[in-house]
Design a protein around this motif. Structure first.
Motif, short mmCIF file in Angstrom:
data_model
loop_
_atom_site.label_atom_id
_atom_site.label_comp_id
_atom_site.label_asym_id
_atom_site.label_seq_id
_atom_site.Cartn_x
_atom_site.Cartn_y
_atom_site.Cartn_z
N ASP A 1 0.66 -1.22 -0.06
CA ASP A 1 0.24 0.01 0.11
C ASP A 1 0.82 1.34 -0.09
O ASP A 1 1.01 1.78 1.31
CB ASP A 1 -0.76 0.08 1.10
N THR A 2 1.17 1.61 -1.56
CA THR A 2 1.96 3.00 -1.39
C THR A 2 1.33 4.08 -1.04
O THR A 2 2.09 5.06 -0.44
CB THR A 2 2.58 3.33 -2.96
N SER A 3 0.28 4.43 -0.76
CA SER A 3 -1.01 5.58 -0.26
C SER A 3 0.03 5.56 1.81
O SER A 3 -0.69 6.58 1.75
CB SER A 3 -2.65 5.32 -0.56
N SER A 4 0.03 4.81 2.04
CA SER A 4 0.91 4.66 3.39
C SER A 4 2.33 5.85 3.41
O SER A 4 2.90 5.01 3.69
CB SER A 4 0.66 3.28 4.23
N ARG A 5 2.17 6.53 4.45
CA ARG A 5 2.97 7.47 4.39
C ARG A 5 4.23 6.16 5.13
O ARG A 5 4.97 6.83 4.87
CB ARG A 5 3.06 8.61 4.89
#
Length: 294
Positions: free
Chosen positions: A235-239
């Motif tokens: 999940d690359t949306s997770s910082r």
């Protein structure tokens, strides 16, 4: 027999690399890598501007006018191109793949060596040594190396740098200039790397892609390890995920840089953005400055 498209790549790469070597890199390479010593060539009359330290006083006394000794450089250098052809080298998200970068750098180095009458050989490796071409000279030899670099299809996918370096140390008994071209995404090679650096003039060329350093925020992404085939969804949306990945990448790069420094091996960074010619030129000039200043 190589496929026609590979032969076209060989011709294009040879032409491009030869042009760069003839116009820019050839002299820089000669300055960066000097021969092992000097050999006597002749005695001639002193001319204004000659170094007075080269005056041969015995001949000068006999002839009644100053004469100097001239020496020429003994080169006979040997270069080994140790090229990582594992599956991870196929990766690239910018102008080139890492393997294409490795091929272009290897072509430039091979032509530099041959244009200076040096010997050059090739070691292609994955998790085992898959190809070894002993050092030799001449344009036909360089073309053979380019065909091997571009057209060779490895049997295995993994990476084992320790195996490649230990093989190199066994087959190349005399000191050589070794360009180790890899992404260095492997473990357990530090001791072999240090041994090779003690025996040879070892230069590490690290091929890398920006996406190996940080990820953009593009949501769920399925990633595959090219060497093992293992897949994972990230999940690359997770910082936190992005920052954790970038931190581990920085640590890996810092650890390898520290290894090179400790082993007194030079390091060239070669990215897939296409600036590797400049990186190689900068390295040659740095080596020349270091040699001149002791």
């Amino acid at each position: 027999m190589l496929p026609a498209d590979v032969l076209r790549q060989v011709r294009r790469l040879h032409l491009r690399a030869r042009r760069v070597v003839q116009t820019l890199l050839g002299g820089e390479y000669h300055s960066a890598f000097k021969g092992a010593g000097l050999s006597f060539e002749e005695v001639r009359e002193y001319q204004p501007g000659d170094d007075v330290r080269t005056i041969d006083w015995n001949v000068t006394a006999r002839m009644g006018q100053p004469f100097i000794k001239r020496f020429i450089e003994e080169r006979e250098l040997t270069m080994i191109l140790a090229v990582d052809v594992s599956a991870s080298q196929r990766f690239g998200t910018r102008l080139l793949s890492k393997r294409a970068v490795a091929a272009e750098i290897a072509a430039l180095l091979a032509l530099c060596a041959v244009s200076n009458n040096d010997r050059v050989g090739l070691l292609g490796f994955t998790e085992s040594v898959e190809r070894f071409v002993p050092p030799n000279k001449g344009p036909r030899h360089v073309l053979r190396l380019l065909r091997d670099i571009l057209g060779f299809e490895p049997q295995k996918t993994g990476t084992n740098l320790a195996v490649a370096l230990d093989f190199l140390n066994k087959v190349q008994r005399r000191r050589a200039i070794v360009f180790l071209i890899s992404d260095f995404l492997s473990d357990g090679f530090s001791d072999a790397f240090k041994r090779a650096a003690r025996k040879h003039d070892l230069i590490a060329v690290r091929t890398a892609d920006p996406r190996e350093q940080e990820w953009p925020a593009v949501g769920l992404v399925r990633l595959e390890d090219l060497e093992t085939g293992q897949q994972v969804v990230v999940d690359t949306s997770s910082r936190a995920v992005r920052e954790g990945f970038a931190a581990r990448a920085r640590e890996r790069v810092a650890a390898f840089t520290k290894l090179c420094r400790g082993a007194q091996a030079d390091l060239i960074e070669a990215g897939t953005e296409g600036a590797h010619f400049d990186a190689l030129l900068g390295f040659f000039r740095k080596r020349d400055r270091r040699r001149r200043h002791g």
